[in-house]
Scaffold this motif. Structure first.
Motif, PDB file in Angstrom:
ATOM      1  N   VAL A 101       0.849  -1.192   0.000  1.00  0.00           N
ATOM      2  CA  VAL A 101       0.000   0.000   0.000  1.00  0.00           C
ATOM      3  C   VAL A 101       0.885   1.243   0.000  1.00  0.00           C
ATOM      4  N   VAL A 102       0.639   2.126  -0.962  1.00  0.00           N
ATOM      5  CA  VAL A 102       1.467   3.320  -1.132  1.00  0.00           C
ATOM      6  C   VAL A 102       0.554   4.547  -1.229  1.00  0.00           C
ATOM      7  N   PRO A 103       0.834   5.610  -0.472  1.00  0.00           N
ATOM      8  CA  PRO A 103       0.035   6.835  -0.601  1.00  0.00           C
ATOM      9  C   PRO A 103       0.135   7.416  -2.003  1.00  0.00           C
ATOM     10  N   LEU A 104      -0.927   8.060  -2.443  1.00  0.00           N
ATOM     11  CA  LEU A 104      -0.959   8.641  -3.780  1.00  0.00           C
ATOM     12  C   LEU A 104       0.241   9.550  -4.021  1.00  0.00           C
ATOM     13  N   SER A 105       0.602  10.349  -3.029  1.00  0.00           N
ATOM     14  CA  SER A 105       1.680  11.324  -3.208  1.00  0.00           C
ATOM     15  C   SER A 105       3.031  10.671  -3.459  1.00  0.00           C
ATOM     16  N   ASP A 106       3.203   9.418  -3.040  1.00  0.00           N
ATOM     17  CA  ASP A 106       4.485   8.723  -3.190  1.00  0.00           C
ATOM     18  C   ASP A 106       4.448   7.617  -4.234  1.00  0.00           C
ATOM     19  N   TYR A 107       3.314   7.464  -4.899  1.00  0.00           N
ATOM     20  CA  TYR A 107       3.103   6.249  -5.684  1.00  0.00           C
ATOM     21  C   TYR A 107       4.119   6.102  -6.821  1.00  0.00           C
ATOM     22  N   ASN A 108       4.281   7.129  -7.619  1.00  0.00           N
ATOM     23  CA  ASN A 108       5.183   7.003  -8.768  1.00  0.00           C
ATOM     24  C   ASN A 108       6.626   6.790  -8.334  1.00  0.00           C
ATOM     25  N   GLN A 109       7.050   7.527  -7.316  1.00  0.00           N
ATOM     26  CA  GLN A 109       8.431   7.382  -6.847  1.00  0.00           C
ATOM     27  C   GLN A 109       8.658   5.992  -6.253  1.00  0.00           C
ATOM     28  N   LYS A 110       7.725   5.540  -5.432  1.00  0.00           N
ATOM     29  CA  LYS A 110       7.858   4.215  -4.813  1.00  0.00           C
ATOM     30  C   LYS A 110       7.850   3.130  -5.877  1.00  0.00           C
ATOM     31  N   ARG A 111       7.000   3.264  -6.874  1.00  0.00           N
ATOM     32  CA  ARG A 111       6.962   2.282  -7.955  1.00  0.00           C
ATOM     33  C   ARG A 111       8.299   2.226  -8.679  1.00  0.00           C
ATOM     34  N   SER A 112       8.862   3.383  -8.969  1.00  0.00           N
ATOM     35  CA  SER A 112      10.142   3.419  -9.680  1.00  0.00           C
ATOM     36  C   SER A 112      11.241   2.739  -8.879  1.00  0.00           C
ATOM     37  N   VAL A 113      11.286   3.023  -7.588  1.00  0.00           N
ATOM     38  CA  VAL A 113      12.323   2.435  -6.733  1.00  0.00           C
ATOM     39  C   VAL A 113      12.168   0.925  -6.665  1.00  0.00           C
ATOM     40  N   MET A 114      10.941   0.454  -6.477  1.00  0.00           N
ATOM     41  CA  MET A 114      10.717  -0.983  -6.314  1.00  0.00           C
ATOM     42  C   MET A 114      10.961  -1.749  -7.612  1.00  0.00           C
ATOM     43  N   VAL A 115      10.490  -1.203  -8.724  1.00  0.00           N
ATOM     44  CA  VAL A 115      10.709  -1.889  -9.999  1.00  0.00           C
ATOM     45  C   VAL A 115      12.189  -1.889 -10.340  1.00  0.00           C
ATOM     46  N   GLY A 116      12.837  -0.748 -10.113  1.00  0.00           N
ATOM     47  CA  GLY A 116      14.254  -0.654 -10.421  1.00  0.00           C
ATOM     48  C   GLY A 116      15.101  -1.605  -9.597  1.00  0.00           C
ATOM     49  N   ALA A 117      14.673  -1.865  -8.369  1.00  0.00           N
ATOM     50  CA  ALA A 117      15.418  -2.753  -7.483  1.00  0.00           C
ATOM     51  C   ALA A 117      15.024  -4.213  -7.637  1.00  0.00           C
ATOM     52  N   GLY A 118      14.022  -4.479  -8.476  1.00  0.00           N
ATOM     53  CA  GLY A 118      13.557  -5.860  -8.638  1.00  0.00           C
ATOM     54  C   GLY A 118      12.685  -6.340  -7.505  1.00  0.00           C
ATOM     55  N   ASP A 119      12.164  -5.404  -6.698  1.00  0.00           N
ATOM     56  CA  ASP A 119      11.360  -5.770  -5.529  1.00  0.00           C
ATOM     57  C   ASP A 119       9.883  -5.456  -5.714  1.00  0.00           C
ATOM     58  N   ALA A 120       9.468  -5.146  -6.913  1.00  0.00           N
ATOM     59  CA  ALA A 120       8.082  -4.730  -7.121  1.00  0.00           C
ATOM     60  C   ALA A 120       7.133  -5.913  -6.992  1.00  0.00           C
ATOM     61  N   PRO A 121       5.903  -5.653  -6.577  1.00  0.00           N
ATOM     62  CA  PRO A 121       4.887  -6.707  -6.605  1.00  0.00           C
ATOM     63  C   PRO A 121       4.674  -7.215  -8.022  1.00  0.00           C
ATOM     64  N   GLY A 139      14.497  -5.265 -18.618  1.00  0.00           N
ATOM     65  CA  GLY A 139      13.738  -6.509 -18.612  1.00  0.00           C
ATOM     66  C   GLY A 139      12.901  -6.710 -17.365  1.00  0.00           C
ATOM     67  N   ALA A 140      12.610  -5.609 -16.639  1.00  0.00           N
ATOM     68  CA  ALA A 140      11.904  -5.725 -15.369  1.00  0.00           C
ATOM     69  C   ALA A 140      10.415  -5.991 -15.527  1.00  0.00           C
ATOM     70  N   ILE A 141       9.849  -5.645 -16.684  1.00  0.00           N
ATOM     71  CA  ILE A 141       8.416  -5.847 -16.891  1.00  0.00           C
ATOM     72  C   ILE A 141       8.187  -6.647 -18.168  1.00  0.00           C
ATOM     73  N   LEU A 142       7.048  -7.292 -18.218  1.00  0.00           N
ATOM     74  CA  LEU A 142       6.725  -8.163 -19.349  1.00  0.00           C
ATOM     75  C   LEU A 142       6.217  -7.378 -20.550  1.00  0.00           C
ATOM     76  N   PRO A 143       6.541  -7.858 -21.743  1.00  0.00           N
ATOM     77  CA  PRO A 143       5.847  -7.359 -22.941  1.00  0.00           C
ATOM     78  C   PRO A 143       4.467  -8.004 -22.986  1.00  0.00           C
ATOM     79  N   VAL A 144       3.493  -7.344 -22.393  1.00  0.00           N
ATOM     80  CA  VAL A 144       2.184  -7.957 -22.181  1.00  0.00           C
ATOM     81  C   VAL A 144       1.482  -8.291 -23.487  1.00  0.00           C
ATOM     82  N   SER A 145       1.861  -7.619 -24.563  1.00  0.00           N
ATOM     83  CA  SER A 145       1.217  -7.922 -25.848  1.00  0.00           C
ATOM     84  C   SER A 145       1.526  -9.346 -26.317  1.00  0.00           C
ATOM     85  N   ASP A 146       2.518  -9.985 -25.725  1.00  0.00           N
ATOM     86  CA  ASP A 146       2.837 -11.373 -26.081  1.00  0.00           C
ATOM     87  C   ASP A 146       1.851 -12.369 -25.484  1.00  0.00           C
ATOM     88  N   TYR A 147       1.013 -11.929 -24.541  1.00  0.00           N
ATOM     89  CA  TYR A 147       0.209 -12.877 -23.764  1.00  0.00           C
ATOM     90  C   TYR A 147      -1.292 -12.628 -23.875  1.00  0.00           C
TER      91      TYR A 147
END
Length: 555
Positions: A101-121, A139-147
């Motif tokens: 759970v991430v507050p709206l004000s921190d959402y984009n920054q928190k997402r960037s940190v977690m995805v960049g570190a490989g710790d994202a949900p 390569g942290a996220i899937l090419p969803v168009s493949d699925y």
């Protein structure tokens, strides 16, 4: 916001509700394919998946599953683990969430940190294109168009609503896209101008149909109230634009260009078959000329370009002004309440005034969307997860559930036949105002994490009668075609970003000067030459090269 942006533009919904970052909504393309290739052998990734799952089927995992997800907590309806949304979702799908759970004000920054570190949900919703581009190279996220073969409801809506071209705009230079966007059946027009209708009646002014009518209306108001500015606008920021950003965007649509919130550097010239630089277009000049006329005749408050929203709304509340930019919710939640103390004062959002483009509308049919962590591909539950996402975000039943909740508890009737209404004790955004339980706060439905996109009938179910009347007018207008895709390579994007920053600052600065009369429009040609000195021609050449490259490979 439902939200014609390309990859360099703040969306109107982000600008209003504070979701920082760049939002780009889809525009029409040239491919006839609604999806990419198969994701390969998934035989070992089917635990919990339904053997037969198709359009209209209720997804229910064959064994209890838990998926990690990032959840934005909106201050208007903060995350609550006890919301009926969660328990009812598990009851219907056999799926539970492990939320971050991430507050709206921190959402984009928190997402960037977690995805960049490989710790994202695993599931990362509420992502606005092109934010996903930052994570593709690693390569942290899937090419969803493949699925998409795992997502029958998604594919069905793309086919039924002819959204293939819209999705093409999300594709990268490799021909794939990495974000599953919310899908709308039609363009949703929401923003226009609000007008004090009691003043219209008092001065015997008809509701303006065109921007020329608006000009005449403001002149009549000024004559009757010579010591006031009839129009004082808000939303001077955030986002691109010199100020009065929503008003400029609305005018840009009417004149056939990007402006204000909608500003992007390249405009597709269909006649010439190429992109041109927006800030140098004659149509952009006409928008500035219109606003300069309003300022010079003292019909528009020059502070509209610089004042805070609170300052603009205070002038409205004090009865100093009669016209202001708005959307449907602002009329209900703010503008009407702010003038309730003025005897006889009434306000309405009028149909968007028309300009040289005629009875048209410009807009997008894709929304913010879902990224999926690349690690999900190796999960034994991958297929079940994709089926679940398809049901919740893209099936009619899932969209109805996410938006309105539980039939008999939070609502009754049917969206399809127009009998829908909230339960007697439930209220939401002006619907059923006598209700005591807020649909979002108490129940967790209509949560922006899950509820976006859907059919026009589902959209219409959220509108009171006055907004439905507005929508009926706008739905009768022709939707303008949008630019073809022109994705940039990583190197091109880096170069384009450098040029864009310098160009945008200069366009904003000079646009404000033209509007306020600090620079005469007789210097327009000189201004265009100055843009070229800041690499506008090189920028447009790069965009046209990207367009031609994509067209040759994928068109």
């Amino acid at each position: 916001m439902n939200g014609p942006f390309t990859k360099n533009t703040l969306s109107r919904r982000q600008a209003l509700f504070g979701a920082a970052g760049i939002a780009a909504l889809a525009v029409a393309g040239c491919s006839n394919s609604s999806g990419g290739k198969s994701g390969g052998d998934l035989s070992g990734n089917r635990d919990g998946a339904m053997a037969k799952y198709g359009v209209g089927d209720q997804f229910k995992a064959t064994s209890p599953l838990t998926f990690s997800i990032m959840v934005l907590s909106n201050p208007g309806y903060p995350y609550d683990a006890k919301w009926p949304f969660w328990s009812e979702l598990t009851k219907r799908t056999n799926v539970s969430f492990q939320p971050t759970v991430v507050p709206l004000s921190d959402y984009n920054q928190k997402r960037s940190v977690m995805v960049g570190a490989g710790d994202a949900p695993t599931i990362i919703p509420k992502t606005y294109h092109p934010a996903e581009e930052a994570y593709i190279a690693s390569g942290a996220i899937l090419p969803v168009s493949d699925y998409l073969d795992l997502m029958p409801n998604f594919k069905d809506k793309v086919a039924k609503w002819n959204l293939q071209g819209d999705l093409d705009q999300l594709r990268e230079a490799d021909g794939k896209y990495y974000l599953l966007p919310g899908l709308h059946q039609d363009v949703w027009a929401d923003y226009s101008i609000a007008v004090r209708t009691d003043i219209l009646q008092k001065l015997n002014i008809a509701v303006p149909q065109t921007w020329d009518d608006v000009h005449a209306m403001l002149r009549t108001m000024k004559a009757a109230y010579p010591n006031q500015y009839p129009l004082s606008d808000r939303w001077s920021s955030p986002g691109p634009g010199p100020g009065a950003n929503r008003l400029m965007a609305t005018l840009g649509d009417a004149y056939g260009t990007w402006a204000g919130w909608n500003y992007q550097h390249s405009w597709w010239d269909a006649t010439a078959g190429k992109f041109v630089y927006t800030g140098a277009m004659d149509q952009y000049k006409q928008v500035l000329q219109y606003l300069n006329t309003l300022v010079s005749e003292k019909l528009m408050d020059p502070e509209s370009l610089t004042q805070t929203d609170d300052q603009a709304k205070q002038k409205w509340a004090n009865g100093q002004t009669f016209v202001i930019s708005t959307n449907a919710q602002e009329v209900i939640n703010t503008l009407r309440k702010d003038i309730a103390h003025i005897p006889g004062a009434t306000v309405a959002k009028i149909p968007v005034p028309m300009g040289p483009m005629g009875a048209t509308k410009t807009g997008f049919r894709t929304e913010n969307g879902v990224m999926i962590s690349a690690k999900a591909r190796n999960s034994k539950n991958f297929v079940a997860m994709m089926q679940f996402i398809d049901w919740l975000w893209y099936s009619d039943a899932g969209e109805l559930f996410a938006k309105w909740g539980i039939e008999g508890t939070t609502y009754t009737g049917s969206v399809d036949d127009g009998t829908f209404k909230l339960a007697p004790d439930v209220t939401w955004a002006g619907l059923n105002p006598s209700g005591t339980q807020n649909l979002q706060v108490k129940y967790g439905f209509f949560n922006g994490v899950f509820a976006y996109g859907g059919s026009t009938k589902l959209l219409d179910s959220q509108f009171p009668p006055e907004e439905l009347a507005f929508q009926n007018v706008m739905n009768g207008r022709r939707t303008l075609p949008l630019p073809p895709p022109h994705p940039l390579s990583a190197d091109q994007r880096e170069q384009a970003t450098l040029w864009e920053t310098n160009l945008l600052d200069y366009v904003d600065q000079q646009s404000a000067k033209f509007i306020l009369g600090q620079r005469p429009l007789s210097q327009w040609d000189q201004y265009v030459t100055e843009l070229k000195g800041r690499n506008s021609d090189q920028y447009i050449n790069l965009i046209n090269q990207a367009y031609q490259s994509y067209k040759q490979k994928h068109g």
